[in-house]
Design a protein around this motif. Structure first.
Motif, short mmCIF file in Angstrom:
data_model
loop_
_atom_site.label_atom_id
_atom_site.label_comp_id
_atom_site.label_asym_id
_atom_site.label_seq_id
_atom_site.Cartn_x
_atom_site.Cartn_y
_atom_site.Cartn_z
N SER A 20 60.20 43.40 46.37
CA SER A 20 61.25 43.37 45.35
C SER A 20 60.69 43.15 43.95
O SER A 20 61.36 43.46 42.96
CB SER A 20 62.27 42.27 45.67
N ARG A 21 59.48 42.60 43.84
CA ARG A 21 58.87 42.33 42.54
C ARG A 21 57.42 42.84 42.53
O ARG A 21 56.48 42.08 42.31
CB ARG A 21 58.89 40.83 42.24
N PRO A 22 57.21 44.14 42.75
CA PRO A 22 55.83 44.63 42.86
C PRO A 22 55.04 44.52 41.57
O PRO A 22 53.85 44.20 41.59
CB PRO A 22 56.01 46.09 43.29
N LEU A 23 55.68 44.77 40.42
CA LEU A 23 54.95 44.69 39.16
C LEU A 23 54.57 43.26 38.83
O LEU A 23 53.44 42.98 38.40
CB LEU A 23 55.80 45.29 38.03
N THR A 24 55.49 42.33 39.01
CA THR A 24 55.18 40.92 38.80
C THR A 24 54.08 40.47 39.75
O THR A 24 53.15 39.74 39.36
CB THR A 24 56.43 40.06 39.00
N SER A 25 54.16 40.90 41.00
CA SER A 25 53.13 40.55 41.98
C SER A 25 51.77 41.08 41.55
O SER A 25 50.75 40.39 41.69
CB SER A 25 53.50 41.11 43.36
N MET A 29 48.61 38.61 40.71
CA MET A 29 47.42 38.77 41.52
C MET A 29 46.21 39.16 40.67
O MET A 29 45.11 38.61 40.83
CB MET A 29 47.66 39.83 42.60
N THR A 30 46.41 40.09 39.75
CA THR A 30 45.31 40.54 38.89
C THR A 30 44.76 39.41 38.03
O THR A 30 43.55 39.17 37.97
CB THR A 30 45.78 41.70 38.00
N PHE A 31 45.65 38.71 37.34
CA PHE A 31 45.21 37.63 36.46
C PHE A 31 44.58 36.50 37.25
O PHE A 31 43.55 35.95 36.84
CB PHE A 31 46.39 37.12 35.63
N ALA A 32 45.18 36.13 38.37
CA ALA A 32 44.65 35.01 39.15
C ALA A 32 43.25 35.31 39.66
O ALA A 32 42.32 34.50 39.50
CB ALA A 32 45.58 34.69 40.32
N PRO A 62 42.10 43.91 38.72
CA PRO A 62 42.95 45.10 38.65
C PRO A 62 42.79 46.04 39.84
O PRO A 62 43.78 46.54 40.38
CB PRO A 62 42.50 45.78 37.35
N CYS A 63 41.55 46.30 40.25
CA CYS A 63 41.31 47.27 41.31
C CYS A 63 41.83 46.77 42.66
O CYS A 63 42.59 47.46 43.34
CB CYS A 63 39.83 47.60 41.39
N LEU A 64 41.42 45.57 43.05
CA LEU A 64 41.83 45.02 44.34
C LEU A 64 43.35 44.85 44.40
O LEU A 64 43.99 45.19 45.40
CB LEU A 64 41.14 43.69 44.60
N ALA A 65 43.94 44.33 43.32
CA ALA A 65 45.39 44.15 43.31
C ALA A 65 46.12 45.48 43.44
O ALA A 65 47.10 45.61 44.19
CB ALA A 65 45.81 43.44 42.02
N GLY A 66 45.64 46.51 42.71
CA GLY A 66 46.30 47.81 42.78
C GLY A 66 46.23 48.42 44.16
O GLY A 66 47.24 48.89 44.70
N PHE A 67 45.05 48.39 44.79
CA PHE A 67 44.91 48.99 46.11
C PHE A 67 45.60 48.15 47.18
O PHE A 67 46.22 48.70 48.12
CB PHE A 67 43.43 49.18 46.45
N GLY A 144 33.81 48.39 33.16
CA GLY A 144 35.25 48.18 33.20
C GLY A 144 36.09 49.38 33.58
O GLY A 144 37.02 49.24 34.39
N PRO A 145 35.83 50.58 33.04
CA PRO A 145 36.77 51.69 33.27
C PRO A 145 37.05 51.99 34.73
O PRO A 145 38.21 52.09 35.14
CB PRO A 145 36.07 52.88 32.58
N LEU A 146 36.02 52.14 35.55
CA LEU A 146 36.22 52.52 36.93
C LEU A 146 36.90 51.41 37.73
O LEU A 146 37.69 51.67 38.63
CB LEU A 146 34.89 52.89 37.59
N GLY A 147 36.61 50.16 37.40
CA GLY A 147 37.23 49.06 38.11
C GLY A 147 38.64 48.74 37.66
O GLY A 147 39.46 48.28 38.46
N GLU A 148 38.94 48.99 36.39
CA GLU A 148 40.24 48.59 35.84
C GLU A 148 41.33 49.64 36.02
O GLU A 148 42.48 49.30 36.32
CB GLU A 148 40.08 48.27 34.35
N GLU A 149 40.99 50.91 35.82
CA GLU A 149 42.04 51.93 35.73
C GLU A 149 42.84 52.14 37.02
O GLU A 149 44.03 52.45 36.94
CB GLU A 149 41.44 53.25 35.25
N PRO A 150 42.24 52.02 38.23
CA PRO A 150 43.09 52.16 39.42
C PRO A 150 44.25 51.16 39.46
O PRO A 150 45.28 51.44 40.07
CB PRO A 150 42.11 51.91 40.58
N GLY A 151 44.07 50.01 38.81
CA GLY A 151 45.15 49.04 38.76
C GLY A 151 46.08 49.23 37.58
O GLY A 151 47.29 49.42 37.74
#
Length: 313
Positions: A20-25, A29-32, A62-67, A144-151
């Motif tokens: 119900s809150r995927p963006l907040t999640s 997750m990314t910041f933590a 960003p990458c782990l959280a996104g995937f 940064g680019p390859l690790g950040e952009e998937p998220g």
């Protein structure tokens, strides 16, 4: 058995909350993950940002959280879809030129336009074409680019555009992306040219966030015009990170750092305003929606947990 049922109920509630809150999640997750890692790697262990420490900070955030959230909400089909976006290369050649060359070219032109700026000259560039390509690829992978952009662009941007509209979504993502860098400014003295002292470093950080937010408008416009290609976003991200090196190579007789300090932020804001005006604030979002309609709604756009279906909008 009771403990098992209680654990299952807790997991079920957690899944419903994330659904119900995927963006907040994603943001939490990314910041933590990233901030804990940066605190340990940079603040406790004193590791250099360039290299493994910085690369893991992007992968663990960003990458782990996104995937992970894509897998949770859409299963392996969603993960494969995200991976396909990462290698989506069949776009018009002009978008490659814009993604890779436009920003460095604008910086060179702006530096040359500064009053009293010396013209190109002096010793020849010491960085060969092969050397620059190697440096570009190194920054692309480890900087940064390859690790950040998937998220940021792979998971968060489609949902933010769906929920908030393309312009507000791009600006909000830029603020989040810029703010994500805060521990780096606090833990690395002089990072990105920040003056000494906490107040001065925070002032430089705020200017950085403004620049990233303006740059997010350009990346969103590129993303929407290339069917959501994360490859184009990665290439553009790497180009912005290496732009100072390009200016140094093209204008070896110019004091690059002071000149870039004068022109970078105004140019980022001007480019964002030009794109906003040219697209009437839509950032080519209708084209993105039209060309990706067959993919169906992304999980962060619909907020539906894995296994549900919804007609493509």
């Amino acid at each position: 058995m009771d403990r098992g049922r209680a654990g299952g109920a807790l997991v079920g509630r957690l899944l419903r909350l994330v659904g119900s809150r995927p963006l907040t999640s994603y943001v939490v997750m990314t910041f933590a993950l990233s901030w804990v890692w940066f605190g340990l790697a940079l603040g406790v262990w004193g590791l250099p940002l360039q290299g493994a420490a910085g690369f893991l900070g992007t992968l663990l955030g960003p990458c782990l959280a996104g995937f992970a959230l894509t897998a949770l909400l859409r299963g392996w089909a969603g993960v494969r879809h995200l991976l396909r976006r990462l290698v989506l290369w069949r776009v018009a050649p002009g978008w490659y030129l814009i993604a890779v060359l436009a920003w460095p070219a604008l910086l060179v032109a702006a530096v040359l336009a500064l009053p009293g700026s010396p013209q190109a000259g002096g010793p020849p560039p010491v960085l060969s074409a092969a050397g620059f390509l190697g440096l570009y690829l190194s920054i692309l992978v480890f900087g940064g680019p390859l690790g950040e952009e998937p998220g940021w662009r792979g998971f968060a941007l489609p949902g933010l555009q769906e929920r908030c509209g393309p312009l507000v979504g791009a600006l909000l993502l830029g603020v989040l992306h810029g703010t994500w860098h805060l521990p780096i400014y606090l833990l690395i003295p002089g990072y990105n040219g920040a003056p000494p002292g906490l107040a001065a470093a925070l002032g430089q950080f705020l200017l950085f966030v403004v620049g990233v937010t303006a740059g997010s408008v350009a990346v969103t416009w590129l993303f929407n015009n290339t069917r959501g290609s994360l490859l184009i976003a990665v290439l553009h991200h790497a180009a912005t990170n290496t732009a100072g090196i390009v200016v140094s190579a093209v204008l070896p007789g110019t004091a690059v750092l002071p000149a870039l300090g004068e022109v970078r932020l105004p140019l980022q804001i001007a480019a964002a305003l030009l794109i906003i005006a040219a697209t009437r604030g839509r950032l080519s979002y209708e084209r993105y929606r039209r060309e990706t309609a067959a993919d169906g709604p992304w999980p962060q756009a619909s907020g539906e947990p894995r296994g549900t279906t919804s007609p493509a909008r």
